[in-house]
Design a protein around this motif. Sequence first.
Motif, mmCIF file in Angstrom:
data_model
loop_
_atom_site.group_PDB
_atom_site.id
_atom_site.type_symbol
_atom_site.label_atom_id
_atom_site.label_comp_id
_atom_site.label_asym_id
_atom_site.label_seq_id
_atom_site.Cartn_x
_atom_site.Cartn_y
_atom_site.Cartn_z
ATOM 1 N N ASN A 152 0.819 -1.208 0.000
ATOM 2 C CA ASN A 152 0.000 0.000 0.000
ATOM 3 C C ASN A 152 0.851 1.255 0.000
ATOM 4 O OD1 ASN A 152 -2.322 -1.505 0.017
ATOM 5 N ND2 ASN A 152 -2.501 -1.531 2.255
ATOM 6 N N SER A 153 1.967 1.230 0.764
ATOM 7 C CA SER A 153 2.831 2.404 0.788
ATOM 8 C C SER A 153 3.486 2.633 -0.558
ATOM 9 C CB SER A 153 3.898 2.237 1.883
ATOM 10 O OG SER A 153 4.698 1.100 1.611
ATOM 11 N N THR A 154 3.827 1.532 -1.286
ATOM 12 C CA THR A 154 4.430 1.677 -2.611
ATOM 13 C C THR A 154 3.441 2.274 -3.593
ATOM 14 O OG1 THR A 154 5.796 -0.265 -2.161
ATOM 15 C CG2 THR A 154 5.599 0.452 -4.454
ATOM 16 N N LYS A 155 2.201 1.780 -3.570
ATOM 17 C CA LYS A 155 1.185 2.329 -4.456
ATOM 18 C C LYS A 155 0.923 3.790 -4.150
ATOM 19 C CE LYS A 155 -1.305 -1.938 -5.472
ATOM 20 N NZ LYS A 155 -2.602 -2.642 -5.384
ATOM 21 N N LEU A 156 0.947 4.130 -2.879
ATOM 22 C CA LEU A 156 0.687 5.511 -2.502
ATOM 23 C C LEU A 156 1.769 6.434 -3.027
ATOM 24 C CD1 LEU A 156 -1.155 7.398 -0.931
ATOM 25 C CD2 LEU A 156 0.238 6.965 1.099
ATOM 26 N N GLU A 157 3.011 5.946 -3.018
ATOM 27 C CA GLU A 157 4.094 6.768 -3.538
ATOM 28 C C GLU A 157 3.930 6.997 -5.040
ATOM 29 O OE1 GLU A 157 7.690 4.910 -2.524
ATOM 30 O OE2 GLU A 157 7.557 5.317 -0.369
ATOM 31 N N LYS A 158 3.447 5.966 -5.781
ATOM 32 C CA LYS A 158 3.283 6.106 -7.217
ATOM 33 C C LYS A 158 2.115 7.016 -7.555
ATOM 34 C CE LYS A 158 5.353 1.661 -8.439
ATOM 35 N NZ LYS A 158 5.137 0.356 -9.090
ATOM 36 N N ILE A 159 1.044 6.944 -6.747
ATOM 37 C CA ILE A 159 -0.134 7.761 -7.032
ATOM 38 C C ILE A 159 0.084 9.203 -6.596
ATOM 39 C CG2 ILE A 159 -2.573 8.074 -6.478
ATOM 40 C CD1 ILE A 159 -2.803 5.061 -6.218
ATOM 41 N N SER A 160 0.623 9.387 -5.415
ATOM 42 C CA SER A 160 0.809 10.721 -4.871
ATOM 43 C C SER A 160 2.102 11.319 -5.422
ATOM 44 C CB SER A 160 0.856 10.671 -3.339
ATOM 45 O OG SER A 160 -0.313 10.102 -2.833
ATOM 46 N N LYS A 161 2.079 11.731 -6.695
ATOM 47 C CA LYS A 161 3.288 12.260 -7.305
ATOM 48 C C LYS A 161 3.032 13.634 -7.888
ATOM 49 C CE LYS A 161 2.438 9.864 -11.696
ATOM 50 N NZ LYS A 161 2.999 8.966 -12.714
ATOM 51 N N GLN A 162 4.062 14.423 -7.903
ATOM 52 C CA GLN A 162 4.055 15.754 -8.483
ATOM 53 C C GLN A 162 5.264 15.866 -9.400
ATOM 54 O OE1 GLN A 162 4.042 18.517 -5.248
ATOM 55 N NE2 GLN A 162 2.132 17.727 -4.375
ATOM 56 N N PRO A 163 5.239 16.814 -10.313
ATOM 57 C CA PRO A 163 6.384 16.924 -11.231
ATOM 58 C C PRO A 163 7.668 17.264 -10.481
ATOM 59 C CG PRO A 163 4.928 18.825 -11.418
ATOM 60 C CD PRO A 163 4.209 17.832 -10.577
ATOM 61 N N TYR A 190 -0.344 25.806 -10.655
ATOM 62 C CA TYR A 190 -0.449 24.832 -9.571
ATOM 63 C C TYR A 190 0.688 24.966 -8.564
ATOM 64 C CZ TYR A 190 -4.396 22.539 -11.739
ATOM 65 O OH TYR A 190 -5.643 22.269 -12.248
ATOM 66 N N GLN A 191 1.810 25.494 -9.000
ATOM 67 C CA GLN A 191 2.881 25.762 -8.046
ATOM 68 C C GLN A 191 2.454 26.843 -7.063
ATOM 69 O OE1 GLN A 191 5.570 24.023 -7.835
ATOM 70 N NE2 GLN A 191 6.864 25.195 -6.474
ATOM 71 N N LYS A 192 1.745 27.843 -7.570
ATOM 72 C CA LYS A 192 1.243 28.909 -6.703
ATOM 73 C C LYS A 192 0.209 28.371 -5.720
ATOM 74 C CE LYS A 192 -1.059 33.403 -6.896
ATOM 75 N NZ LYS A 192 -1.657 34.429 -7.788
ATOM 76 N N ASN A 193 -0.600 27.403 -6.151
ATOM 77 C CA ASN A 193 -1.625 26.806 -5.286
ATOM 78 C C ASN A 193 -1.114 25.610 -4.499
ATOM 79 O OD1 ASN A 193 -3.692 28.591 -6.113
ATOM 80 N ND2 ASN A 193 -4.023 27.382 -7.974
ATOM 81 N N GLU A 194 0.213 25.448 -4.449
ATOM 82 C CA GLU A 194 0.853 24.371 -3.692
ATOM 83 C C GLU A 194 0.351 23.004 -4.146
ATOM 84 O OE1 GLU A 194 0.214 25.215 0.396
ATOM 85 O OE2 GLU A 194 1.605 26.919 0.413
ATOM 86 N N TRP A 195 0.088 22.891 -5.454
ATOM 87 C CA TRP A 195 -0.343 21.647 -6.077
ATOM 88 C C TRP A 195 -1.579 21.075 -5.381
ATOM 89 C CZ3 TRP A 195 1.285 20.428 -10.737
ATOM 90 C CH2 TRP A 195 2.456 21.040 -11.190
ATOM 91 N N ARG A 196 -2.566 21.936 -5.281
ATOM 92 C CA ARG A 196 -3.874 21.542 -4.762
ATOM 93 C C ARG A 196 -4.941 21.878 -5.792
ATOM 94 N NH1 ARG A 196 -4.016 20.121 0.531
ATOM 95 N NH2 ARG A 196 -2.146 20.607 1.759
ATOM 96 N N THR A 197 -5.980 21.040 -5.845
ATOM 97 C CA THR A 197 -7.066 21.262 -6.785
ATOM 98 C C THR A 197 -7.997 22.352 -6.269
ATOM 99 O OG1 THR A 197 -8.368 19.519 -5.716
ATOM 100 C CG2 THR A 197 -6.961 18.879 -7.570
ATOM 101 N N GLU A 201 -7.963 19.625 -2.374
ATOM 102 C CA GLU A 201 -7.316 18.325 -2.272
ATOM 103 C C GLU A 201 -5.921 18.354 -2.897
ATOM 104 O OE1 GLU A 201 -8.406 15.701 -0.679
ATOM 105 O OE2 GLU A 201 -10.294 16.647 -0.100
ATOM 106 N N GLN A 202 -5.016 17.544 -2.340
ATOM 107 C CA GLN A 202 -3.659 17.470 -2.866
ATOM 108 C C GLN A 202 -3.661 16.761 -4.220
ATOM 109 O OE1 GLN A 202 -1.142 18.776 -0.890
ATOM 110 N NE2 GLN A 202 0.265 18.597 -2.589
ATOM 111 N N VAL A 203 -2.898 17.301 -5.169
ATOM 112 C CA VAL A 203 -2.782 16.685 -6.495
ATOM 113 C C VAL A 203 -2.029 15.371 -6.362
ATOM 114 C CG1 VAL A 203 -1.787 16.936 -8.779
ATOM 115 C CG2 VAL A 203 -2.878 18.887 -7.686
#
Length: 243
Positions: A152-163, A190-197, A201-203
Amino acid sequence: MNYIKLLNAAFEKFYFDDRLNPAHVTLYLALFQEWNCSRFVGEISVNRRDLMRAAKIGSKSTYHRCIVNLNDWGYLDYFPSKSAFKGSRIRMCVLEKQETKAEEDFDSFLDGIAGQYSSKNVPVQSQYSPESGHLSKPSSPNHKPLVGSNINSTKLEKISKQPKDRMDVLLFFNAKGLSPEEGKRFFDYYQKNEWRTGDGEQVRDWEALAHSWIKNTFRFSGKKFSKKDSLQTSNAKDYDQPL
């Protein structure tokens, strides 16, 4: 004497004794503290003024009534002093439940089991899990970690990614046939919005978000061009000529 067991036994007796009022309880606790500070000796010498202050009792008659009641009801033995220069003596009654031999053996058995799995004998570094950052529960030597414990932690790292950086975004937009300026606008927004939608929510997948951005860019561009074409006319007019 066990402080916790004595105090728990007293509270248990308070619960079932309807004769007590708050003054009785506070006076007993003040006496219990004096007894504890004296290392649970057989008798303690007390000062009425100090006890009244500790028990928050403001009346001498209330104090004498409560201490006599506690004596009569089996909480303590009260030996009043007839001298103004000598304090009264109190012998606190042991309210702790006396355990039978079978109960003592059972408690010893439980303590032995708890000692085998106590974390005191386990090195601190073996209790710390670097993956989760929390203390892990000590296990037996034959314990084997679950195979999927960190899936689960590995999947979370792959999903929760930013450029990684702006260049990563520019290359992505260039591969999709858009100009670097559009990629820069996406990144800066999105950098100005701290990568939030928009809903805060976090991108979690910036590439999927970039696909939506690109789709909207083409859609809005199409509307703009169609609007421009509708305003164009094939006949040139000369507004300098009189009508």
